[in-house]
Enzyme design. Structure first.
Site, PDB file in Angstrom:
ATOM      1  N   HIS A 138       3.942   6.393 -12.634  1.00 54.29           N
ATOM      2  CA  HIS A 138       3.015   7.492 -12.390  1.00 54.29           C
ATOM      3  C   HIS A 138       3.659   8.722 -13.027  1.00 54.29           C
ATOM      4  CE1 HIS A 138       0.579   5.560  -9.030  1.00 54.29           C
ATOM      5  NE2 HIS A 138       1.613   4.732  -9.138  1.00 54.29           N
ATOM      6  N   HIS A 322      -1.647   7.907  -1.245  1.00 47.17           N
ATOM      7  CA  HIS A 322      -3.056   7.546  -1.420  1.00 47.17           C
ATOM      8  C   HIS A 322      -4.002   8.506  -0.709  1.00 47.17           C
ATOM      9  CE1 HIS A 322      -2.362   3.993  -3.793  1.00 47.17           C
ATOM     10  NE2 HIS A 322      -1.314   3.770  -3.028  1.00 47.17           N
TER      11      HIS A 322
END
Length: 568
Positions: A138, A322
């Protein structure tokens, strides 16, 4: 006149040779030298009164006539294909030869020529590995790249645009504009970089334009909606343009179960991220896919290896990454469904069996970007302690060591179509290499070579009279700066982007090369990690069985390569 040395004296002078065993850091893993390419009594070594001098080990041959740019002497290579002692010649930023270095005018069997234009790097007593490849990045912050290269990673693949909410959760660089900006940013770093586009679309146009823009693959993520329709569309586009697909499947089983996802694959090659499931995927049985021949399975390092702390730390990490709300019961239930001690324990064993093929980080999205290599070897150690030696590993742990080093070097390179450039210590590949002192193996590299030039190294006080006074820590070297970093690193793009001259249009300074050969891959292409057990998961107890055998192990209470090496 012959001269005899004791084995200990020889190892202290020239490094270990055939039959010698070396302990890896403070683990219970030992490797044994299988072959020695150097010649006893004719070794080359640099220093005062040593061999690499004009008329001795150094020839008058110019680089233009065959001498190499850099020679690493008497290093112990640990790679998937073997554990060998050799000299390594580097020329034009690539590995030129693994063999015997010296002066061909006075020495026999020389295949690496040392000349007046050759730099020397002492590899005696050191372990040499290929630079690591992290395929689950990421791209949340650029500082990750510094941490990664300091740990021995030289290639990073993933997606993102910085600390955007989408990037915090998913490894996607969505759309051409974002892709262009990330490709331009890549020029700033001494790291090979490749970016994944967003793969979640039920129609192909939005996927094709990302590949044309330079995406080397597409990422399907449940947070964007990984349905059977998007899986099929994404793989169809990938097949047309020869790029890889990475997938994070549907934890909640909203659009189907694991069997529906497998059916949507239609036997097409796919890289399944965090295949155990704690990082996301069909609960509780996504782990089943590691028994599919078309699936190239990887782990991320938060669950590597299974310890007494693994479960506790996961819940908070998952809520943050998340964008979940602990005040919402459904969000908490979603998080808890992903964290199962039984499947995490089975993951350890499946790695040891060679059924899981790769390990990556999941950087700042539950994973630690600087711990891919550490966590890999901690897993290997834990399995040695709990399961004993592998079949064939009687005197040392060579098979196990080669299996585990492949998980973060050659196998991710093969999976993403870059193995012709990086991923192993083999002639013709980019000289992305790590030198390790055995006592610090896997924890802190001594030197990281990027494209044939030292990019990062352990280095002491710059104001000291010699290089070694404290504080000694990893620092960027000349290979990390200005034009040198562009000449020694690659930017990976799609063949479609090369054909459209995207690198030239963007003014990229790094060499841009195309990925290839991703769509015909199967598990059998994964070096030493190609096992295909039949996996069953009990939906009530979460127990995992491989070919009918229950896979379970105890969590580790203590690990090597940990507090002994770090103050903080």
């Amino acid at each position: 006149m012959p001269y005899r040395m004791s084995r200990q004296a020889y190892a202290e002078t020239y490094g270990p040779t055939v039959g010698d065993r070396i302990r890896l850091a403070d683990t219970e893993l030992f490797i044994q030298v299988e072959q020695d390419f150097t010649t006893y009594g004719d070794e080359v070594k640099f220093g005062g009164g040593k061999v690499i001098r004009d008329g001795m080990g150094q020839s008058p041959i110019a680089n233009a006539d065959g001498a190499v740019d850099l020679v690493i002497t008497n290093a112990l290579i640990l790679d998937w294909w073997g554990i060998v002692k050799a000299d390594i010649g580097i020329k034009d930023g690539k590995i030129f030869k693994i063999g015997k270095a010296g002066n061909p005018y006075i020495q026999d069997h020389v295949d690496i020529i040392i000349g007046p234009g050759t730099e020397a790097l002492a590899g005696e007593g050191m372990i040499l590995t290929a630079g690591g490849i992290d395929t689950h990045i990421h791209f949340i912050c650029p500082q990750q790249i510094e941490v990664a290269i300091a740990s021995g990673i030289t290639t990073m693949i993933g997606g993102g645009t910085g600390p955007a909410t989408g990037t915090n959760a998913t490894t996607c660089t969505p759309g051409p504009w974002n892709m262009y900006r990330m490709l331009q940013a890549a020029d700033a770093f001494p790291m090979n970089l490749g970016f994944l586009g967003k793969g979640n679309a039920s129609q192909p146009q939005g996927l094709v334009e990302q590949i044309f823009a330079g995406a080397i693959g597409l990422k399907l993520h449940e947070d964007w909606g990984t349905t059977p329709a998007t899986i099929d569309t994404c793989l169809t586009v990938a097949d047309e343009y020869d790029v890889q697909v990475a997938i994070h499947t549907d934890t909640l089983n909203e659009a189907g179960f694991v069997e529906d996802t497998i059916a949507a694959f239609k036997n097409r090659a796919i890289h399944t991220y965090h295949t155990e499931g704690a990082g996301g995927g069909h609960a509780p049985d996504i782990i089943k896919v590691c028994g599919q021949a078309n699936v190239l399975p990887s782990s991320t390092n938060p669950t590597r290896p299974y310890t007494v702390n693994t479960l506790d730390e996961h819940l908070d990490m998952l809520m943050v990454c998340h964008h979940l709300d602990p005040a919402i019961a459904e969000d908490v239930a979603f998080a808890e469904s992903r964290i199962r001690r039984e499947t995490i324990a089975a993951e350890d064993i499946l790695h040891d069996l060679g059924a899981f093929s790769m390990i990556a980080s999941d950087s700042q999205a539950m994973g630690r970007v600087g711990e891919v290599i550490i966590r890999t070897w901690q897993t290997s150690h834990k399995m040695k302690v709990q399961r004993g030696s592998l079949t064939g590993d009687a005197e040392a742990d060579n098979l196990r060591a080669k299996r585990y080093v492949a998980k973060y070097t050659i196998n991710p390179a093969i999976t993403h179509g870059i193995a012709q450039y990086v991923g192993s210590v083999e002639a013709g590949k980019l000289a992305d290499l790590c030198l390790w002192r055995p006592a610090f193996f896997g924890v802190k590299p001594e030197i990281v070579i990027k494209g044939g030039m030292i990019a990062w190294s352990q280095m002491g006080d710059a104001n000291a009279s010699i290089p070694t006074p404290q504080p000694v820590h990893m620092r960027p070297m000349f290979g990390s700066f200005a034009g040198a970093r562009n000449a020694t690193s690659l930017t990976f793009v799609s063949q479609a982007a090369l054909e459209r001259e995207i690198p030239q249009q963007l003014g990229l300074r790094k060499s841009a090369v195309a990925v290839s050969g991703t769509r015909q891959l199967t598990k059998q292409d994964m070096k030493l990690n190609d096992a295909l057990p039949h996996i069953e998961v009990d939906s009530e107890s979460y127990e995992v069985r491989a070919d009918g055998e229950l896979l379970t192990c105890e969590p580790a209470t203590v690990l090597p390569m940990a507090q002994r090496y770090f103050l903080f």
